[in-house]
Design a protein around this motif. Structure first.
Motif, PDB file in Angstrom:
ATOM      1  N   GLY A 204       0.815  -1.205   0.000  1.00 34.03           N
ATOM      2  CA  GLY A 204       0.000   0.000   0.000  1.00 34.03           C
ATOM      3  C   GLY A 204       0.851   1.259   0.000  1.00 34.03           C
ATOM      4  N   ALA A 205       0.272   2.327   0.493  1.00 32.13           N
ATOM      5  CA  ALA A 205       0.956   3.622   0.545  1.00 32.13           C
ATOM      6  C   ALA A 205       1.177   4.026   2.000  1.00 32.13           C
ATOM      7  CB  ALA A 205       0.135   4.688  -0.176  1.00 32.13           C
ATOM      8  N   TRP A 206       2.244   4.782   2.228  1.00 35.38           N
ATOM      9  CA  TRP A 206       2.696   5.124   3.577  1.00 35.38           C
ATOM     10  C   TRP A 206       3.196   6.560   3.592  1.00 35.38           C
ATOM     11  CZ3 TRP A 206       7.691   6.591   4.939  1.00 35.38           C
ATOM     12  CH2 TRP A 206       8.012   6.594   6.308  1.00 35.38           C
ATOM     13  N   CYS A 207       3.014   7.224   4.742  1.00 38.83           N
ATOM     14  CA  CYS A 207       3.508   8.599   4.889  1.00 38.83           C
ATOM     15  C   CYS A 207       4.043   8.803   6.298  1.00 38.83           C
ATOM     16  CB  CYS A 207       2.380   9.597   4.621  1.00 38.83           C
ATOM     17  SG  CYS A 207       2.892  11.340   4.689  1.00 38.83           S
ATOM     18  N   ASP A 208       5.225   9.392   6.378  1.00 41.53           N
ATOM     19  CA  ASP A 208       5.785   9.822   7.659  1.00 41.53           C
ATOM     20  C   ASP A 208       5.072  11.104   8.085  1.00 41.53           C
ATOM     21  OD1 ASP A 208       7.379  10.544   9.815  1.00 41.53           O
ATOM     22  OD2 ASP A 208       9.012  11.296   8.572  1.00 41.53           O
ATOM     23  N   VAL A 209       4.608  11.148   9.326  1.00 41.30           N
ATOM     24  CA  VAL A 209       3.889  12.332   9.811  1.00 41.30           C
ATOM     25  C   VAL A 209       4.691  12.982  10.936  1.00 41.30           C
ATOM     26  CG1 VAL A 209       1.597  13.225  10.365  1.00 41.30           C
ATOM     27  CG2 VAL A 209       1.801  10.983   9.319  1.00 41.30           C
ATOM     28  N   GLY A 210       5.994  13.058  10.768  1.00 43.90           N
ATOM     29  CA  GLY A 210       6.851  13.583  11.820  1.00 43.90           C
ATOM     30  C   GLY A 210       7.063  15.078  11.797  1.00 43.90           C
ATOM     31  N   ARG A 211       6.584  15.762  10.743  1.00 42.25           N
ATOM     32  CA  ARG A 211       6.772  17.204  10.624  1.00 42.25           C
ATOM     33  C   ARG A 211       5.453  17.864  10.223  1.00 42.25           C
ATOM     34  NH1 ARG A 211      11.328  14.826   8.470  1.00 42.25           N
ATOM     35  NH2 ARG A 211      13.331  15.524   9.344  1.00 42.25           N
ATOM     36  N   PRO A 212       5.255  19.132  10.593  1.00 41.02           N
ATOM     37  CA  PRO A 212       3.986  19.802  10.268  1.00 41.02           C
ATOM     38  C   PRO A 212       3.680  19.822   8.782  1.00 41.02           C
ATOM     39  CG  PRO A 212       5.217  21.105  11.872  1.00 41.02           C
ATOM     40  CD  PRO A 212       6.137  20.002  11.422  1.00 41.02           C
ATOM     41  N   GLU A 213       4.705  19.994   7.961  1.00 39.67           N
ATOM     42  CA  GLU A 213       4.471  20.078   6.517  1.00 39.67           C
ATOM     43  C   GLU A 213       4.033  18.739   5.915  1.00 39.67           C
ATOM     44  OE1 GLU A 213       9.056  19.910   7.076  1.00 39.67           O
ATOM     45  OE2 GLU A 213       7.298  20.747   8.117  1.00 39.67           O
ATOM     46  N   ASN A 214       4.162  17.667   6.676  1.00 38.33           N
ATOM     47  CA  ASN A 214       3.723  16.370   6.181  1.00 38.33           C
ATOM     48  C   ASN A 214       2.247  16.101   6.429  1.00 38.33           C
ATOM     49  OD1 ASN A 214       6.389  16.065   5.553  1.00 38.33           O
ATOM     50  ND2 ASN A 214       6.776  14.332   6.905  1.00 38.33           N
ATOM     51  N   LEU A 215       1.608  16.921   7.233  1.00 38.70           N
ATOM     52  CA  LEU A 215       0.192  16.691   7.533  1.00 38.70           C
ATOM     53  C   LEU A 215      -0.680  16.721   6.277  1.00 38.70           C
ATOM     54  CD1 LEU A 215      -0.160  18.632  10.899  1.00 38.70           C
ATOM     55  CD2 LEU A 215      -0.211  16.162  10.574  1.00 38.70           C
ATOM     56  N   PRO A 216      -0.495  17.702   5.364  1.00 39.95           N
ATOM     57  CA  PRO A 216      -1.296  17.660   4.133  1.00 39.95           C
ATOM     58  C   PRO A 216      -1.041  16.413   3.295  1.00 39.95           C
ATOM     59  CG  PRO A 216      -0.342  19.846   4.438  1.00 39.95           C
ATOM     60  CD  PRO A 216       0.303  18.945   5.446  1.00 39.95           C
ATOM     61  N   LEU A 217       0.203  15.931   3.288  1.00 35.97           N
ATOM     62  CA  LEU A 217       0.511  14.701   2.559  1.00 35.97           C
ATOM     63  C   LEU A 217      -0.261  13.523   3.141  1.00 35.97           C
ATOM     64  CD1 LEU A 217       4.411  15.003   2.228  1.00 35.97           C
ATOM     65  CD2 LEU A 217       2.706  15.513   0.476  1.00 35.97           C
ATOM     66  N   ALA A 218      -0.288  13.453   4.462  1.00 32.28           N
ATOM     67  CA  ALA A 218      -1.006  12.360   5.115  1.00 32.28           C
ATOM     68  C   ALA A 218      -2.508  12.484   4.899  1.00 32.28           C
ATOM     69  CB  ALA A 218      -0.672  12.351   6.606  1.00 32.28           C
ATOM     70  N   GLU A 219      -3.025  13.709   4.964  1.00 34.21           N
ATOM     71  CA  GLU A 219      -4.451  13.916   4.719  1.00 34.21           C
ATOM     72  C   GLU A 219      -4.825  13.441   3.319  1.00 34.21           C
ATOM     73  OE1 GLU A 219      -6.893  15.195   6.601  1.00 34.21           O
ATOM     74  OE2 GLU A 219      -5.888  16.155   8.299  1.00 34.21           O
ATOM     75  N   ASN A 220      -3.995  13.799   2.350  1.00 35.07           N
ATOM     76  CA  ASN A 220      -4.269  13.393   0.972  1.00 35.07           C
ATOM     77  C   ASN A 220      -4.183  11.880   0.811  1.00 35.07           C
ATOM     78  OD1 ASN A 220      -4.614  14.186  -1.974  1.00 35.07           O
ATOM     79  ND2 ASN A 220      -2.686  13.054  -2.082  1.00 35.07           N
ATOM     80  N   LEU A 221      -3.209  11.279   1.482  1.00 38.02           N
ATOM     81  CA  LEU A 221      -3.071   9.821   1.423  1.00 38.02           C
ATOM     82  C   LEU A 221      -4.329   9.132   1.914  1.00 38.02           C
ATOM     83  CD1 LEU A 221      -1.123   7.343   1.063  1.00 38.02           C
ATOM     84  CD2 LEU A 221      -0.626   7.589   3.484  1.00 38.02           C
ATOM     85  N   LEU A 222      -4.856   9.591   3.035  1.00 37.41           N
ATOM     86  CA  LEU A 222      -6.052   8.967   3.592  1.00 37.41           C
ATOM     87  C   LEU A 222      -7.283   9.246   2.727  1.00 37.41           C
ATOM     88  CD1 LEU A 222      -5.553   9.636   7.405  1.00 37.41           C
ATOM     89  CD2 LEU A 222      -5.032   7.562   6.110  1.00 37.41           C
ATOM     90  N   ARG A 223      -7.302  10.390   2.085  1.00 36.48           N
ATOM     91  CA  ARG A 223      -8.447  10.748   1.262  1.00 36.48           C
ATOM     92  C   ARG A 223      -8.450   9.988  -0.072  1.00 36.48           C
ATOM     93  NH1 ARG A 223      -7.642  15.638   1.536  1.00 36.48           N
ATOM     94  NH2 ARG A 223      -6.524  16.008  -0.407  1.00 36.48           N
TER      95      ARG A 223
END
Length: 227
Positions: A204-223
């Motif tokens: 599947g797909a994975w995202c590191d959420v260790g920095r504030p700028e990664n939050l939009p990446l994680a949101e998009n991944l889940l969406r």
């Protein structure tokens, strides 16, 4: 023997998140409308893990309150951070002697349950089985990579793949570590030297959420979900 227990790492300070962790611990930062730790907990429950242990340190009472109605045990590190290896070793009385799943609480996943995927790939000769993604598709990751994977599935330090923060680990080697505070990297390096460190590529797909700028990446991944 297959894993039964799971450890969710939730004791970090979250300093890279800046102001977002000034008044709350990183595992309670929301992605997709839910605290990060909830997805890790869903994966542990979905894999049938029992017991499920969560370690806590920074703003520990908030995590305790959030998990009060969940089927988890708390490993208290409020007296001092123990790092991943020390934290796991300290939690062994709660986890038991069998191989365990561990999963970080600061990642986002889209696709199969990562802990179930690990269980399907686990074999008795393995000392550790790490779940990986190719470095080229590691969302939010800034490093050069962690491991190389050979055709037999064994791992060596390298750059082609990134460790996702989920694994199955035999815990006997923890007794060989005299220090109370240490990283699991020490255990992995010993396992690699014996040919017992293995990797599995996550489908599947994975995202590191260790920095504030990664939050939009994680949101998009889940969406959007896995590619």
């Amino acid at each position: 023997m297959s894993p039964r227990a799971a450890m969710i790492f939730a004791a970090g300070l979250g300093t890279r998140m800046g102001a977002l962790t000034a008044t709350r611990p990183k595992p309670l930062i929301e992605v997709g409308g839910r605290p990060l730790i909830d997805q890790a907990l869903d994966h542990a429950k979905g894999a049938g893990a029992a017991p499920i242990v969560v370690n806590v340190h920074y703003l520990a009472d908030q995590i305790r309150t959030h998990l009060a109605r969940e089927p988890v045990l708390i490993a208290d590190e409020t007296a001092g951070l123990l790092e991943t290896g020390g934290g796991l070793k300290a939690a062994l009385p709660l986890l038991g002697p069998d191989p365990v799943w561990t999963i970080n609480s600061d990642t986002a996943w889209a696709g199969p349950n990562p802990l179930r995927a690990l269980a399907q790939g686990w074999r008795p000769e393995m000392e550790a089985l790490l779940l990986l993604v190719p470095t080229a598709r590691a969302r939010g990751y800034r490093g050069m990579g962690d491991f190389d994977l050979d055709p037999t599935g064994r791992l060596a330090r390298g750059t082609s793949h990134v460790y996702t923060g989920a694994q199955i680990l035999r815990t006997e080697g923890l007794a060989e570590m005299p220090d109370p505070v240490f990283s699991l990297n020490r255990l992995w390096d010993r396992a690699a030297g014996r040919g017992g460190l293995y990797g599995l590529v996550y489908s599947g797909a994975w995202c590191d959420v260790g920095r504030p700028e990664n939050l939009p990446l994680a949101e998009n991944l889940l969406r959007v979900g896995a590619p």
